[in-house]
Write an enzyme that holds these catalytic residues in place. Structure first.
Site, PDB file in Angstrom:
ATOM      1  N   ASP A  15       6.041   4.388  56.777  1.00 24.75           N
ATOM      2  CA  ASP A  15       6.467   4.539  58.166  1.00 24.75           C
ATOM      3  C   ASP A  15       6.718   3.146  58.736  1.00 24.75           C
ATOM      4  OD1 ASP A  15       5.906   7.198  57.754  1.00 24.75           O
ATOM      5  OD2 ASP A  15       4.069   7.210  58.943  1.00 24.75           O
ATOM      6  N   ASP A 135       6.668  19.184  63.587  1.00 21.18           N
ATOM      7  CA  ASP A 135       5.474  18.448  63.995  1.00 21.18           C
ATOM      8  C   ASP A 135       4.698  19.322  64.972  1.00 21.18           C
ATOM      9  OD1 ASP A 135       6.545  16.391  62.510  1.00 21.18           O
ATOM     10  OD2 ASP A 135       7.435  15.387  64.232  1.00 21.18           O
TER      11      ASP A 135
END
Length: 244
Positions: A15, A135
Site C-alpha cells: 500500500d 470495503d
C-alpha cells in the site's frame, strides 16, 4: 478454486502513500506507519516466495486519480508474479491501460459502486480481470477511501458484481484493518456463500491462525499487510501453514 487462485494464497500488501509503503489503522489517513520504498518492498516479497502482489495507491483511493503510478509501473515492469492493483482507477481507460501493461487484475472500489456497468465494460476487454473491492465498515460497504457509507450489504453487493462479470471479490474488514485485532470470519462466510467467484479476504490478520480461519471460512486467498511488515510471522511460515 479458480484460474486466479487455484490454491489458497497469502498475498503481501504493498500500500503506497506519498511514494512510500504504509499501513493505515482502520483506513484513516494520519495513522500510517511507513515501511520504505515500494519497489524494494515488492522485490522483497517476490524473493520470499510470493505468487501474487497486492498493490494499492492509497493517495489515488482518497483523491480519485492515480498518484503513485511511477512506482507501480516500475513494479509491473520487473515483477514476475501475478499483480492486482487498485486505488484511483475510475475509468475503463485507466483499467485497460493497466491490463495492457501486464497487470493481472484491476481492483475497483468507488468506481464499481458509482458506475456498476464499468465492471462489465472492463470484463468485455479482459474477462475475469476485474476484482471488485468491497470495503465493509459497520456491516455496510464504504467508498472514497473508506470515508463514505453506501448502505449496501456486502454479500448482496458481491452477488451483483458477479452477475456483471467480476472475476473476484476483495473483501476488506475496515473495522479491524491495520490493528492486528483478529478477523471477522462471519462476514467472510456470508460473502463467500453469496458468490461462486473467489473472495479474497483482507483486514485484521494478526496470526497464522487468523489465516487458517479465513481459509476455513471460504476465502480463496488473504491479503496481509501490517502483520508481515511488523514481523508477527514470516511469509514463508504463513505459506507453510496453509500448505499443510
Amino acid at each position: 478454486m479458480s484460474k486466479a487462485f487455484p490454491d489458497f494464497e497469502v498475498i503481501p500488501a504493498v500500500d503506497v502513500q506519498d511514494g512510500e509503503v504504509v499501513q493505515l489503522v482502520a483506513g484513516e489517513r494520519g495513522t500510517e506507519t511507513r515501511y520504505g520504498d515500494p519497489v524494494a518492498a515488492a522485490e522483497g516479497w517476490v524473493e520470499r516466495g510470493s505468487s501474487t502482489l497486492h498493490l494499492v495507491d492509497l493517495d489515488g483511493a482518497f483523491e480519485g486519480e492515480r498518484v503513485n503510478a511511477d512506482a507501480f509501473e516500475s513494479i509491473i515492469e520487473t515483477a514476475s508474479v501475478d499483480l492486482q492493483i487498485g486505488g484511483g482507477i475510475r475509468t475503463v481507460d485507466d483499467a485497460v491501460d493497466l491490463l495492457d501493461l501486464g497487470v493481472d487484475r484491476v481492483i475497483l472500489g468507488t468506481a464499481a459502486v458509482e458506475t456498476p456497468e464499468i465492471v462489465a465494460d472492463i470484463s468485455d476487454h479482459k474477462p475475469g480481470a476485474v476484482m471488485v473491492s468491497l470495503d465493509a465498515k459497520g456491516g455496510e460497504v464504504v467508498v472514497s477511501g473508506w470515508t463514505e457509507s453506501t448502505g449496501l450489504d456486502p454479500a448482496e453487493a458481491a452477488s451483483r458484481y458477479e452477475e456483471l462479470g467480476a472475476g473476484a471479490i476483495l473483501l476488506t474488514d475496515v473495522d479491524v484493518e491495520g490493528q492486528l485485532a483478529g478477523v471477522n470470519t462471519d462476514l467472510v462466510e456470508r460473502v463467500c456463500s453469496a458468490v461462486e467467484i473467489p473472495v479474497v479476504a483482507s483486514g485484521g490478520v494478526a496470526t497464522i491462525d487468523d489465516i487458517r480461519d479465513l481459509r476455513e471460512a471460504g476465502a480463496a486467498a488473504v491479503v496481509v499487510g501490517t502483520a508481515l511488515y511488523e514481523g508477527e510471522f514470516t511469509l514463508q511460515d504463513a505459506m507453510d501453514a496453509v500448505g499443510e
